[in-house]
Design an enzyme around this catalytic site. Sequence first.
Site, mmCIF file in Angstrom:
data_model
loop_
_atom_site.group_PDB
_atom_site.id
_atom_site.type_symbol
_atom_site.label_atom_id
_atom_site.label_comp_id
_atom_site.label_asym_id
_atom_site.label_seq_id
_atom_site.Cartn_x
_atom_site.Cartn_y
_atom_site.Cartn_z
ATOM 1 N N ASP A 1 2.818 -2.028 -7.755
ATOM 2 C CA ASP A 1 3.802 -2.172 -6.667
ATOM 3 C C ASP A 1 5.064 -2.879 -7.140
ATOM 4 O O ASP A 1 6.111 -2.787 -6.503
ATOM 5 C CB ASP A 1 3.188 -2.926 -5.498
ATOM 6 N N ASN A 47 -0.308 -5.416 -8.462
ATOM 7 C CA ASN A 47 -0.894 -4.195 -7.875
ATOM 8 C C ASN A 47 -1.966 -4.601 -6.872
ATOM 9 O O ASN A 47 -2.239 -5.800 -6.657
ATOM 10 C CB ASN A 47 -1.472 -3.293 -8.977
ATOM 11 N N LYS A 48 -2.583 -3.607 -6.267
ATOM 12 C CA LYS A 48 -3.622 -3.829 -5.237
ATOM 13 C C LYS A 48 -4.634 -4.869 -5.687
ATOM 14 O O LYS A 48 -5.095 -4.853 -6.828
ATOM 15 C CB LYS A 48 -4.299 -2.494 -4.951
ATOM 16 N N ARG A 64 1.871 4.847 2.699
ATOM 17 C CA ARG A 64 1.683 3.660 1.875
ATOM 18 C C ARG A 64 1.818 4.082 0.411
ATOM 19 O O ARG A 64 2.001 5.254 0.109
ATOM 20 C CB ARG A 64 0.375 2.908 2.183
ATOM 21 N N GLY A 65 1.700 3.079 -0.479
ATOM 22 C CA GLY A 65 1.957 3.376 -1.891
ATOM 23 C C GLY A 65 3.433 3.108 -2.156
ATOM 24 O O GLY A 65 4.300 3.528 -1.377
ATOM 25 N N ALA A 66 3.720 2.420 -3.271
ATOM 26 C CA ALA A 66 5.083 1.926 -3.503
ATOM 27 C C ALA A 66 6.170 3.019 -3.444
ATOM 28 O O ALA A 66 7.127 2.888 -2.676
ATOM 29 C CB ALA A 66 5.107 1.170 -4.832
ATOM 30 N N ARG A 80 7.279 -4.193 4.546
ATOM 31 C CA ARG A 80 6.184 -4.560 3.625
ATOM 32 C C ARG A 80 6.835 -5.302 2.449
ATOM 33 O O ARG A 80 7.746 -4.766 1.809
ATOM 34 C CB ARG A 80 5.402 -3.332 3.126
ATOM 35 N N GLN A 140 -8.634 2.526 0.125
ATOM 36 C CA GLN A 140 -7.734 3.606 -0.321
ATOM 37 C C GLN A 140 -8.359 4.434 -1.444
ATOM 38 O O GLN A 140 -8.039 5.605 -1.609
ATOM 39 C CB GLN A 140 -6.391 3.036 -0.816
HETATM 40 O O1 MRU Z 1 -1.446 -1.203 0.092
HETATM 41 P P1 MRU Z 1 -1.133 0.127 -0.523
HETATM 42 O O2 MRU Z 1 -2.122 1.189 -0.218
HETATM 43 O O3 MRU Z 1 0.281 0.543 -0.257
HETATM 44 O O4 MRU Z 1 -1.237 -0.164 -2.085
HETATM 45 C C1 MRU Z 1 -0.991 0.846 -3.014
HETATM 46 C C2 MRU Z 1 -1.156 0.389 -4.408
HETATM 47 O O5 MRU Z 1 -1.518 -0.733 -4.675
HETATM 48 C C3 MRU Z 1 -0.771 1.359 -5.483
HETATM 49 O O6 MRU Z 1 -1.533 1.129 -6.640
HETATM 50 C C4 MRU Z 1 0.706 1.169 -5.831
HETATM 51 O O7 MRU Z 1 1.496 1.204 -4.683
HETATM 52 C C5 MRU Z 1 1.173 2.168 -6.783
HETATM 53 S S1 MRU Z 1 1.401 3.733 -6.030
HETATM 54 C C6 MRU Z 1 1.858 4.867 -7.152
#
Ligand code: MRU
Length: 356
Positions: free
Chosen positions: A240, A250-251, A51-53, A88, A199
């Site tokens: 993201d 973002n999250k 996960r993570g962009a 996603r 997370q």
């Molecule tokens: O749902 P996730 O865990 O994929 O969300 C991740 C985030 O929101 C991060 O802040 C974002 O992807 C940036 S990662 C460098």
Amino acid sequence: MKVNGKNFKTIWFENDKVKIIDQTKLPHHFVIKDLFSVKDSIKAIKTMEVRGAPLIGATAAYGLVLAIIENNDLSFLKKASDDLIASRPTAINLKWAVDRMMKKLIGVNNQDILKIALKEAKDIVDEDIEFCKKIGLNGLKIIEEIAEKKEDTVNILTHCNAGWLATIDWGTATSPIYHAHQKGIKLHVWVDETRPRNQGANLTSYELNEEGISNTVITDNAGGILMQRGQVDMCIVGTDRTLSNGDVCNKVGTYLKALAAKDNNVPFYVALPSSTIDWNINDHKKIPIEERNSEELSHVEGIDENNEIKKVRIYPQKSKSLNLAFDITPAKLVSGLITEKGVCEASKKGLKELFK
Ligand code: MRU
């Protein structure tokens, strides 16, 4: 970055397989998993083993490599790319990586395609490492300025995991923190737990611990009072998808932290590689906000006395829930965007100046 003192990346290619760290098992078990097919890659993204962009972008790129190994056929590859993009919806890096790969692969003859795909996927990975490192060096200057004025520990608040586990190495929001730590600046990080998947607590705290950086997990709602008490010097989060006007997706929960930061004059920075900028959308209402399974809300996971991961329900079965995974922080609440090219204002003008 380090796990048990040993350096790791989050994804790599070895013997016709893609290797990932299964993040659904962290922080309790460190498990390296093999992906054998594009289907495996899609599943890993959907279930958030990765996960993570930036990392889901890299996984999609290697997913296309696996698709070619499985079945070197253009219609299979096109279907694989559509399925990967759909796995996603919010993080733009996923589509960015798939589009970049497909641009290189369309029209290439069957004998060369695997070699070209492997090189492009590796370039995406190497470029992300380089960009995250530069984000760290650019963000370091901001932390240094705060440290000089304060002459005491710098307290940084972060949300979710925009650490190395969300990228390939270094992370985005954490990269300035790692660079500052390596320079000997005294730091402490407030880590938002980040319900429902935690997370922050599970991944950010874990990776900061592994690097020996002082950190404290807080509930998602505690940031406001810490800011009112003067216990937060700056916030750094990831993103993201950042729009060309500087609005940041973002999250979920990021927006509320930015509001609290504004009210308390706490600088609020967003760290991102250029692969996270969506140059095509100007209106945040057009960003598809991922709505995830309500079970992520109604249940929590933890480890039992036998070292086994267990899931338990925490509220009535009858209760309805809505699990929105991301929110929007308007550009006006963002003090600056920390990118590989430098730090800019969160605005069309700021981004244009850096990315001509
Ligand atoms: O749902 P996730 O865990 O994929 O969300 C991740 C985030 O929101 C991060 O802040 C974002 O992807 C940036 S990662 C460098």
